[in-house]
Write a protein that holds these residues in place. Structure first.
Motif, PDB file in Angstrom:
ATOM      1  N   ARG A 138      14.521  -1.513  38.949  1.00 22.79           N
ATOM      2  CA  ARG A 138      14.952  -2.650  39.756  1.00 22.79           C
ATOM      3  C   ARG A 138      15.146  -2.260  41.223  1.00 22.79           C
ATOM      4  NH1 ARG A 138      19.082  -3.985  37.000  1.00 22.79           N
ATOM      5  NH2 ARG A 138      20.752  -3.159  38.312  1.00 22.79           N
ATOM      6  N   SER A 139      15.726  -1.097  41.458  1.00 21.75           N
ATOM      7  CA  SER A 139      15.922  -0.649  42.841  1.00 21.75           C
ATOM      8  C   SER A 139      14.592  -0.352  43.518  1.00 21.75           C
ATOM      9  CB  SER A 139      16.816   0.589  42.866  1.00 21.75           C
ATOM     10  OG  SER A 139      16.219   1.672  42.166  1.00 21.75           O
ATOM     11  N   SER A 140      13.626   0.163  42.762  1.00 23.05           N
ATOM     12  CA  SER A 140      12.305   0.433  43.352  1.00 23.05           C
ATOM     13  C   SER A 140      11.578  -0.869  43.677  1.00 23.05           C
ATOM     14  CB  SER A 140      11.464   1.285  42.396  1.00 23.05           C
ATOM     15  OG  SER A 140      11.143   0.563  41.217  1.00 23.05           O
ATOM     16  N   ILE A 141      11.750  -1.910  42.864  1.00 22.35           N
ATOM     17  CA  ILE A 141      11.143  -3.206  43.153  1.00 22.35           C
ATOM     18  C   ILE A 141      11.743  -3.793  44.422  1.00 22.35           C
ATOM     19  CG2 ILE A 141      10.919  -5.587  42.349  1.00 22.35           C
ATOM     20  CD1 ILE A 141      10.774  -4.499  39.497  1.00 22.35           C
ATOM     21  N   VAL A 142      13.065  -3.736  44.537  1.00 23.14           N
ATOM     22  CA  VAL A 142      13.726  -4.253  45.740  1.00 23.14           C
ATOM     23  C   VAL A 142      13.280  -3.473  46.971  1.00 23.14           C
ATOM     24  CG1 VAL A 142      15.967  -4.538  46.878  1.00 23.14           C
ATOM     25  CG2 VAL A 142      15.714  -5.107  44.450  1.00 23.14           C
ATOM     26  N   ALA A 143      13.170  -2.145  46.834  1.00 25.17           N
ATOM     27  CA  ALA A 143      12.743  -1.317  47.959  1.00 25.17           C
ATOM     28  C   ALA A 143      11.325  -1.677  48.401  1.00 25.17           C
ATOM     29  CB  ALA A 143      12.820   0.159  47.584  1.00 25.17           C
ATOM     30  N   SER A 144      10.419  -1.890  47.460  1.00 29.38           N
ATOM     31  CA  SER A 144       9.035  -2.239  47.815  1.00 29.38           C
ATOM     32  C   SER A 144       8.957  -3.609  48.477  1.00 29.38           C
ATOM     33  CB  SER A 144       8.154  -2.208  46.566  1.00 29.38           C
ATOM     34  OG  SER A 144       7.949  -0.884  46.126  1.00 29.38           O
ATOM     35  N   LEU A 145       9.729  -4.573  47.981  1.00 30.99           N
ATOM     36  CA  LEU A 145       9.723  -5.902  48.593  1.00 30.99           C
ATOM     37  C   LEU A 145      10.289  -5.857  50.012  1.00 30.99           C
ATOM     38  CD1 LEU A 145      10.859  -8.125  45.576  1.00 30.99           C
ATOM     39  CD2 LEU A 145       8.554  -7.886  46.517  1.00 30.99           C
ATOM     40  N   LEU A 146      11.366  -5.107  50.214  1.00 30.31           N
ATOM     41  CA  LEU A 146      11.926  -4.968  51.558  1.00 30.31           C
ATOM     42  C   LEU A 146      10.965  -4.219  52.475  1.00 30.31           C
ATOM     43  CD1 LEU A 146      15.683  -4.158  50.805  1.00 30.31           C
ATOM     44  CD2 LEU A 146      14.726  -6.284  51.713  1.00 30.31           C
ATOM     45  N   GLY A 180      18.382   8.422  57.628  1.00 32.39           N
ATOM     46  CA  GLY A 180      18.741   8.506  56.219  1.00 32.39           C
ATOM     47  C   GLY A 180      17.506   8.600  55.335  1.00 32.39           C
ATOM     48  N   ASP A 181      17.727   8.830  54.057  1.00 26.19           N
ATOM     49  CA  ASP A 181      16.620   9.039  53.121  1.00 26.19           C
ATOM     50  C   ASP A 181      16.263   7.788  52.328  1.00 26.19           C
ATOM     51  OD1 ASP A 181      18.920   8.924  51.665  1.00 26.19           O
ATOM     52  OD2 ASP A 181      18.520  10.711  50.453  1.00 26.19           O
ATOM     53  N   SER A 182      16.537   6.624  52.900  1.00 28.55           N
ATOM     54  CA  SER A 182      16.174   5.373  52.244  1.00 28.55           C
ATOM     55  C   SER A 182      14.655   5.199  52.252  1.00 28.55           C
ATOM     56  CB  SER A 182      16.831   4.189  52.954  1.00 28.55           C
ATOM     57  OG  SER A 182      16.308   2.963  52.484  1.00 28.55           O
ATOM     58  N   PRO A 183      14.089   4.620  51.184  1.00 27.76           N
ATOM     59  CA  PRO A 183      12.639   4.357  51.186  1.00 27.76           C
ATOM     60  C   PRO A 183      12.202   3.432  52.309  1.00 27.76           C
ATOM     61  CG  PRO A 183      13.544   4.144  48.966  1.00 27.76           C
ATOM     62  CD  PRO A 183      14.716   4.283  49.890  1.00 27.76           C
ATOM     63  N   LEU A 184      13.133   2.719  52.921  1.00 26.51           N
ATOM     64  CA  LEU A 184      12.774   1.775  53.982  1.00 26.51           C
ATOM     65  C   LEU A 184      12.231   2.465  55.221  1.00 26.51           C
ATOM     66  CD1 LEU A 184      15.697  -0.797  53.724  1.00 26.51           C
ATOM     67  CD2 LEU A 184      13.444  -0.862  52.649  1.00 26.51           C
ATOM     68  N   ALA A 198       7.562   4.474  40.810  1.00 23.60           N
ATOM     69  CA  ALA A 198       8.380   4.244  39.617  1.00 23.60           C
ATOM     70  C   ALA A 198       7.511   3.878  38.424  1.00 23.60           C
ATOM     71  CB  ALA A 198       9.395   3.141  39.901  1.00 23.60           C
ATOM     72  N   MET A 199       6.451   3.082  38.651  1.00 27.52           N
ATOM     73  CA  MET A 199       5.568   2.721  37.548  1.00 27.52           C
ATOM     74  C   MET A 199       4.825   3.935  37.020  1.00 27.52           C
ATOM     75  SD  MET A 199       3.963  -1.045  38.345  1.00 27.52           S
ATOM     76  CE  MET A 199       3.136  -0.525  39.839  1.00 27.52           C
ATOM     77  N   ALA A 200       4.391   4.823  37.907  1.00 25.74           N
ATOM     78  CA  ALA A 200       3.684   6.035  37.464  1.00 25.74           C
ATOM     79  C   ALA A 200       4.604   6.921  36.634  1.00 25.74           C
ATOM     80  CB  ALA A 200       3.171   6.801  38.677  1.00 25.74           C
ATOM     81  N   ALA A 201       5.870   7.046  37.038  1.00 23.18           N
ATOM     82  CA  ALA A 201       6.819   7.848  36.274  1.00 23.18           C
ATOM     83  C   ALA A 201       7.174   7.168  34.952  1.00 23.18           C
ATOM     84  CB  ALA A 201       8.082   8.087  37.101  1.00 23.18           C
ATOM     85  N   LEU A 245       4.101  11.516  47.994  1.00 21.55           N
ATOM     86  CA  LEU A 245       4.111  12.814  48.668  1.00 21.55           C
ATOM     87  C   LEU A 245       5.303  12.972  49.607  1.00 21.55           C
ATOM     88  CD1 LEU A 245       0.329  13.352  49.450  1.00 21.55           C
ATOM     89  CD2 LEU A 245       1.677  14.215  47.548  1.00 21.55           C
ATOM     90  N   LEU A 246       5.857  11.853  50.088  1.00 20.33           N
ATOM     91  CA  LEU A 246       7.051  11.929  50.921  1.00 20.33           C
ATOM     92  C   LEU A 246       8.338  11.799  50.099  1.00 20.33           C
ATOM     93  CD1 LEU A 246       5.905   9.801  53.999  1.00 20.33           C
ATOM     94  CD2 LEU A 246       6.146  12.292  53.861  1.00 20.33           C
ATOM     95  N   HIS A 247       8.173  11.691  48.760  1.00 24.32           N
ATOM     96  CA  HIS A 247       9.303  11.720  47.812  1.00 24.32           C
ATOM     97  C   HIS A 247      10.239  10.523  47.990  1.00 24.32           C
ATOM     98  CE1 HIS A 247       7.969  15.764  46.863  1.00 24.32           C
ATOM     99  NE2 HIS A 247       8.093  16.101  48.137  1.00 24.32           N
ATOM    100  N   PHE A 248       9.635   9.324  47.989  1.00 22.25           N
ATOM    101  CA  PHE A 248      10.421   8.104  48.010  1.00 22.25           C
ATOM    102  C   PHE A 248      10.091   7.293  46.758  1.00 22.25           C
ATOM    103  CE2 PHE A 248      10.214   8.992  52.626  1.00 22.25           C
ATOM    104  CZ  PHE A 248      11.573   9.025  52.892  1.00 22.25           C
ATOM    105  N   ASP A 249      11.099   6.642  46.200  1.00 25.22           N
ATOM    106  CA  ASP A 249      10.927   5.861  44.977  1.00 25.22           C
ATOM    107  C   ASP A 249      10.602   4.415  45.322  1.00 25.22           C
ATOM    108  OD1 ASP A 249      11.409   7.991  43.250  1.00 25.22           O
ATOM    109  OD2 ASP A 249      13.579   7.701  43.347  1.00 25.22           O
TER     110      ASP A 249
END
Length: 234
Positions: free
Chosen positions: A30-38, A100-104, A190-193, A181-185
């Motif tokens: 769920r957090s990865s979906i929100v991160a991708s949409l943002l 910060g290390d946010s995917p954003l 997330a789907m690959a994992a 490769l930049l280690h962001f979820d």
């Protein structure tokens, strides 16, 4: 994909929605979906804020550098994504240190990724209107450059901006190399994992992502059609 994601595993036949509800019940997915949409939203906003004023200004003031701007915007097409990631890894170590290390923070890299496609869509719309005449008329009436771009030019290139926006959304929602490769979820990571442990749930997430992008493209079609009807009636 829908059949695979809704099948009940085991001897008893039937259907289940557990793999689809998993997208909302699993915290990591769920957090990865929100991160991708943002990420898609921020990428579109930054792309439009950078490209539209730059392209309008170049057409009006310095048309001689239009080829240079086009070359720079199309350059990411000629460089593999893997090479770009290797080149910006050290830069992103400073970006994550400051922001910060946010995917954003991937927004900056994704803007570079979508530049070639966004440039072509916006450039086609700008070529279809007389930007110089519109801007001169607005300026003669006392409009500022901000007003010219936002209230005069932008409404006339809405189709191109929407096309660039939806292409950007589709690319961001499906991008894997940068985020991995930049280690962001993000959602693709997330789907690959998830596919290693829960294939049906990963398939449901992939199909949901494809449906979302398809709905965006259908929406673009109807919006463009409405714009043409409005222009014809006026």
């Amino acid at each position: 994909m829908f059949d695979f994601s809704t099948q009940v595993r085991g001897s008893a036949p039937g259907r289940t929605w557990d793999n689809w509800t998993f997208m909302f019940t699993d915290e990591d997915l769920r957090s990865s979906i929100v991160a991708s949409l943002l990420l898609a939203l921020f990428t579109v906003v930054l792309m439009v804020a950078l490209l539209v004023p730059t392209m309008v200004w170049v057409r009006l003031r310095v048309p001689r550098v239009s080829r240079l701007i086009e070359f720079l915007c199309l350059l990411p097409l000629t460089i593999p994504a893997l090479v770009i990631v290797v080149g910006i890894t050290n830069v992103y170590s400073w970006v994550t240190y400051v922001l910060g290390d946010s995917p954003l923070v991937l927004t900056f890299a994704y803007v570079v990724l979508v530049l070639p496609y966004s440039y072509r869509a916006i450039d086609a719309s700008l070529s279809a209107i007389d930007v110089a005449t519109l801007s001169e008329a607005a300026r003669s009436l006392g409009a500022s450059w901000f007003t010219v771009i936002v209230r005069i030019v932008l409404p006339n290139i809405t189709g191109g901006v929407l096309g660039a926006a939806f292409i950007s959304v589709a690319l961001v929602l499906g991008e894997y190399v940068f985020a991995s490769l930049l280690h962001f979820d993000t959602l693709p990571v997330a789907m690959a994992a998830l596919y290693k442990n829960n294939g049906p749930a990963a398939m449901a997430a992939a199909l949901a992502s494809m449906i979302l992008v398809a709905l965006f493209l259908i929406g673009l079609t109807f919006l463009s059609r409405d714009r043409h009807k409005l222009g014809a009636s006026s």
